[in-house]
Motif scaffolding. Structure first.
Motif, mmCIF file in Angstrom:
data_model
loop_
_atom_site.group_PDB
_atom_site.id
_atom_site.type_symbol
_atom_site.label_atom_id
_atom_site.label_comp_id
_atom_site.label_asym_id
_atom_site.label_seq_id
_atom_site.Cartn_x
_atom_site.Cartn_y
_atom_site.Cartn_z
ATOM 1 N N THR A 212 52.127 -14.121 47.648
ATOM 2 C CA THR A 212 51.583 -14.345 48.994
ATOM 3 C C THR A 212 50.907 -15.701 49.154
ATOM 4 O O THR A 212 50.530 -16.070 50.267
ATOM 5 N N LEU A 213 50.757 -16.438 48.060
ATOM 6 C CA LEU A 213 50.045 -17.716 48.151
ATOM 7 C C LEU A 213 50.712 -18.726 49.097
ATOM 8 O O LEU A 213 50.017 -19.339 49.911
ATOM 9 N N PRO A 214 52.029 -18.959 49.046
ATOM 10 C CA PRO A 214 52.614 -19.988 49.928
ATOM 11 C C PRO A 214 52.372 -19.721 51.410
ATOM 12 O O PRO A 214 51.938 -20.609 52.141
ATOM 13 N N ARG B 190 48.696 -20.111 52.162
ATOM 14 C CA ARG B 190 48.283 -21.513 52.188
ATOM 15 C C ARG B 190 48.704 -22.171 53.503
ATOM 16 O O ARG B 190 47.927 -22.912 54.112
ATOM 17 N N SER B 191 49.932 -21.893 53.975
ATOM 18 C CA SER B 191 50.398 -22.473 55.243
ATOM 19 C C SER B 191 49.534 -22.027 56.410
ATOM 20 O O SER B 191 49.190 -22.822 57.296
ATOM 21 N N LYS B 192 49.167 -20.761 56.405
ATOM 22 C CA LYS B 192 48.334 -20.248 57.487
ATOM 23 C C LYS B 192 46.964 -20.920 57.486
ATOM 24 O O LYS B 192 46.449 -21.318 58.539
ATOM 25 N N ILE C 78 43.035 -21.553 46.227
ATOM 26 C CA ILE C 78 44.470 -21.257 46.167
ATOM 27 C C ILE C 78 45.172 -22.280 45.285
ATOM 28 O O ILE C 78 46.086 -21.956 44.520
ATOM 29 N N GLY C 79 44.750 -23.547 45.358
ATOM 30 C CA GLY C 79 45.336 -24.570 44.502
ATOM 31 C C GLY C 79 45.120 -24.271 43.034
ATOM 32 O O GLY C 79 46.026 -24.436 42.208
ATOM 33 N N ASP C 80 43.908 -23.814 42.681
ATOM 34 C CA ASP C 80 43.630 -23.469 41.286
ATOM 35 C C ASP C 80 44.446 -22.258 40.847
ATOM 36 O O ASP C 80 45.000 -22.226 39.746
ATOM 37 N N ILE C 81 44.516 -21.247 41.722
ATOM 38 C CA ILE C 81 45.239 -20.021 41.360
ATOM 39 C C ILE C 81 46.713 -20.295 41.162
ATOM 40 O O ILE C 81 47.341 -19.825 40.215
#
Length: 765
Positions: free
Chosen positions: A221-223, A226-228, A660-663
């Motif tokens: 679900t990260l991408p 992140r966009s949202k 989110i970048g770290d994860i």
């Protein structure tokens, strides 16, 4: 401090602030709360019990313990208990972010598992379903669940995990969880059927699998997440830019804000007056457009209205001639009568001129109020700006009215009979008193939609038509293409009068009638025409005046002694009155032309342009002198709250994107298992395979524990939750939709399977 930090404790949502460190008390509280909500006779409720456990030994997961399917109601349970529990379960397991633990005891027939059937309905691909086999230690000697746990008998995409929980005896004896986990580990290592897969069995392995699924879910679900977040950040970044370096008490900030606000107000005011493409009002005329209408429609209409009372004007001329002659009988037309009548008519122009000034002044104030709406961030500044500018407009109004009156007095002071457009006595005696329409011909004066209001009994009823007004007639058509003409009404002997607006009608009405008491239209004495606004009515009246249709003034004219004006004049006096009338008409047309040109110019110069210059050059100084800058630039509470919320949201979005970048760089996910043949579930739903005939060992020493919000075996449904320092609280199901009616069919009593005497059956075909 470290021992306090790692102390295990629990909190209930219904017991806020109270921390439970003794988990026996937690168990008792669950039982007490369940009895309080559902009663003590096996009732059910959809109201959840929310429990949060803080411990370094648990994972960050949210578990929802749902009841198992009950087919026969017992105790206080409703007749449709099966339908209610099924609906309760479905509203949770249908969520896409929810993992389904399909719990099935090892000593029952797996093909009849309600948990697996429900899971298949909402998760046909098997991506969210994990099979959990319990009570492995209660199977008869000589039987095992090896083929099930190896995912060979009734395969699932994510397979099965076996667990061995504490028995009721262990619970009553308060067997430690750690000891229970060790016993479970020992069972799998020592059992000949399970020792080869002991590393893939047990509660710790189940925890590991669930944790990995949470990791997979986060990574997947990260991408999109992140966009949202990035789109939200971009949407507020421009607005937040103003707040980034905000310091409430900084005087330079307040000065800058004040200058910007005044400059913006000045620009908005000028755009509304001069016209601009970025501030178009599509609902009504306002600002410069309305002032333009006052100049070129309303003001000329007020002037022309003064010309219609022909009878009164002729009576005044006859009185003037008689009074000038006195006792003598005059042979010549006295020019003093002309001057007296003209001066009186010129003085009458003061009313329409002053009224125009009032209308423009009111529209300027309305424009100021609309422009100050953008200053609402600073209520005191908004109030002071409106007060100062409105006060200046009223000050200019007085000076403009003085100038307008001066213009009228100038016209009265000298009657210029040598004007090039004045007809003179010779031409006046020859000119007819009839209105000469030949000059304008039959040109079109106006077109537009009007409603004929008083023909409801006619075919078609009261409805809108497209009207065309020319210098000689008024016609109406079916539509604006002007192909089908309904009627053409000549304008001869027509006048217009106001009609009082009815209580139920939202339209404004005026009427046309014939001065010779004839019907205007078919059998109707009046033709009532309706518009949506009074401004539109006034505009149509002004157009009718241009065509020679004057307003009616129905009143009885009496002289000063109360006698009716029915005297007769001798022919010589009639000729003198006609001559003076033509002279007055000629000179007043000159005056009207001059006044119609000068009054708008005077108002524009002394009011509108002057107000614009004041706002540009002097408003800021007046604001500084009116109040202290700190008081003037105090923000509204709503603006301060909005600014704080925007800054908090901006910071939260930035932090979320950083996390989110770290994860995304550190999270390791595992691919989903390949699909398996799960046709056995569809076959089991149609016709369950026969149960083994071997007798089972009694299981009285391990009755099912009480579920949180219902009765019966409860499939646990872990849902990936946010990663945090402590695990989220398991919670009870939320409010249910309305229960099905009791008349709906529900399942019969469950079948009683017998103990197997052989290995579990193969996949039914």
């Amino acid at each position: 401090m470290l021992s306090i930090f790692f102390t295990e404790y629990a909190e209930f949502l219904h017991c806020k602030g109270r921390k439970f460190t003794d988990f026996d008390e937690v168990r008792q509280e669950i039982e007490v709360e369940t009895d309080r909500i559902t009663g003590v006779n096996k009732g059910i409720s959809s109201i959840p019990i929310n429990l949060r456990i803080y411990s370094p030994h648990v994972l960050s997961l949210t578990l929802i313990d749902l009841p198992g399917i009950t087919k026969v109601p017992v105790g206080d349970q409703p007749p449709d208990i099966e339908v209610q529990i099924r609906d309760m379960i479905m509203q949770f397991i249908a969520r896409e972010n929810c993992l389904i633990l399909a719990v099935t005891p090892a000593n029952t027939d797996l093909a009849n598992s309600d948990a697996l059937k429900l899971a298949k309905e909402v998760d046909p691909q098997g991506l969210r379903t994990i099979g959990v086999i319990t009570k492995l230690d209660l199977m008869d000697e000589g039987t095992d669940a090896r083929e099930i746990l190896e995912n060979k008998l009734l395969p699932l995409r994510r397979g099965y995990i076996g667990v061995v929980n504490r028995s009721q005896k262990d619970i009553d004896g308060k067997k430690d969880i750690k000891a229970a986990l060790l016993a479970e580990r020992k069972f799998f290592l020592s059992h000949p059927a399970y020792r080869h897969m002991a590393d893939r069995m047990g509660t710790p392995y189940l925890q590991k699998v669930l944790n990995q699924q949470l990791t997979n879910h986060i990574r997947d679900t990260l991408p999109a997440f992140r966009s949202k977040l990035q789109s939200q950040l971009l949407s507020i970044e421009h607005e937040v830019e103003v707040y980034k370096n905000f310091r409430p008490e900084d005087p330079t900030r307040k000065t800058k804000a004040l200058l910007q606000m005044v400059q913006q107000f000045s620009v908005d005011f000028e755009k509304r007056i001069e016209g601009s493409g970025d501030q178009v009002d599509t609902l009504e005329l306002s600002g410069g457009a309305k002032i333009n209408r006052i100049f070129h429609e309303r003001f000329p209409f007020e002037l022309v209205k003064m010309e219609f009372n022909e009878k009164e004007l002729r009576r005044e001329i006859s009185y003037a001639i008689k009074n000038i002659h006195g006792i003598r009988t005059g042979l010549f037309t006295p020019d003093m009568a002309f001057e007296a009548i003209v001066k009186k008519q010129i003085v009458k122009l003061k009313g329409p001129c002053l009224k125009s000034v009032d209308l423009v002044m009111q529209e300027l104030i309305n424009t100021v109020k609309k422009c100050t709406k953008k200053l609402a961030t600073y209520p005191r500044l908004c109030e002071e700006t409106e007060r100062i500018v409105a006060g200046y407009i009223r000050e200019r109004e007085e000076k403009t009215k003085d100038q307008v009156l001066l213009l009228i007095d100038i016209q009265v002071s000298y009657i210029n009979t040598n004007h090039e457009d004045f007809i003179g006595f010779a031409n006046a005696q020859q000119r007819s008193s009839q209105v000469n329409k030949s000059a304008v011909g039959n040109q079109v004066i106006r077109k537009g939609w009007l409603t004929i209001n008083n023909i409801g009994i006619m075919k078609g009823g009261s409805k809108e038509y497209w009207f065309v007004l020319t210098a000689e007639s008024l016609s109406w058509y079916k539509d604006d293409e002007e192909k089908e003409k309904k009627y053409m009404l000549p304008l001869d002997n027509l006048k217009v009068r106001d009609v009082e607006k009815s209580f139920m009608s939202s339209k404004h009405i005026f009427a046309l009638f014939n001065t010779e008491q004839r019907n205007v239209y078919k059998d109707y004495r009046f033709l009532e025409l309706a518009c949506d606004s009074q401004e539109e009515v006034d505009s149509w009246k002004a157009s009718l005046l241009r065509a020679g249709v004057y307003p009616d003034k129905s009143s009885t004219e009496n002289d000063e002694n109360g006698q009716a004006d029915n005297f007769s004049m001798d022919p010589q006096l009639e000729r003198q009155v006609e001559t003076i009338r033509n002279l007055v008409d000629s000179y007043m047309s000159i005056i009207n032309k001059c006044i119609r040109d000068l009054i708008p110019k005077t108002i524009m110069h002394l009011m509108i342009n002057n107000v614009k210059e004041f706002i540009n050059a002097e408003l800021l100084a007046h604001l500084y002198s009116s109040e202290d800058q700190n008081t003037l630039m105090e923000e509204s509470a709503e603006q301060a709250q909005r600014r704080d919320e925007m800054l908090r949201m901006y910071q939260a979005l930035k932090e979320a994107l950083a996390i989110i970048g770290d994860i995304s760089t550190s999270t390791v996910s595992t691919p989903a298992p390949p699909p398996v043949d799960d046709s056995w579930l569809q076959q089991a739903r149609r016709s369950p395979p026969p149960s083994p005939s071997t007798q089972r060992r009694p299981t009285l020493n391990n009755p099912p524990t009480r579920p949180l919000s219902g009765r019966g075996p409860a499939p646990a449904i872990p849902s990936p939750g946010p990663q945090s320092g402590a695990p989220p609280v398991p919670f009870r199901p939320g409010p249910l939709p309305p229960f099905p009616s009791s008349g709906e069919a529900h399942g019969g009593p469950p079948q009683v399977p017998s103990r197997p005497t052989r290995a579990p059956p193969s996949v039914p075909r």
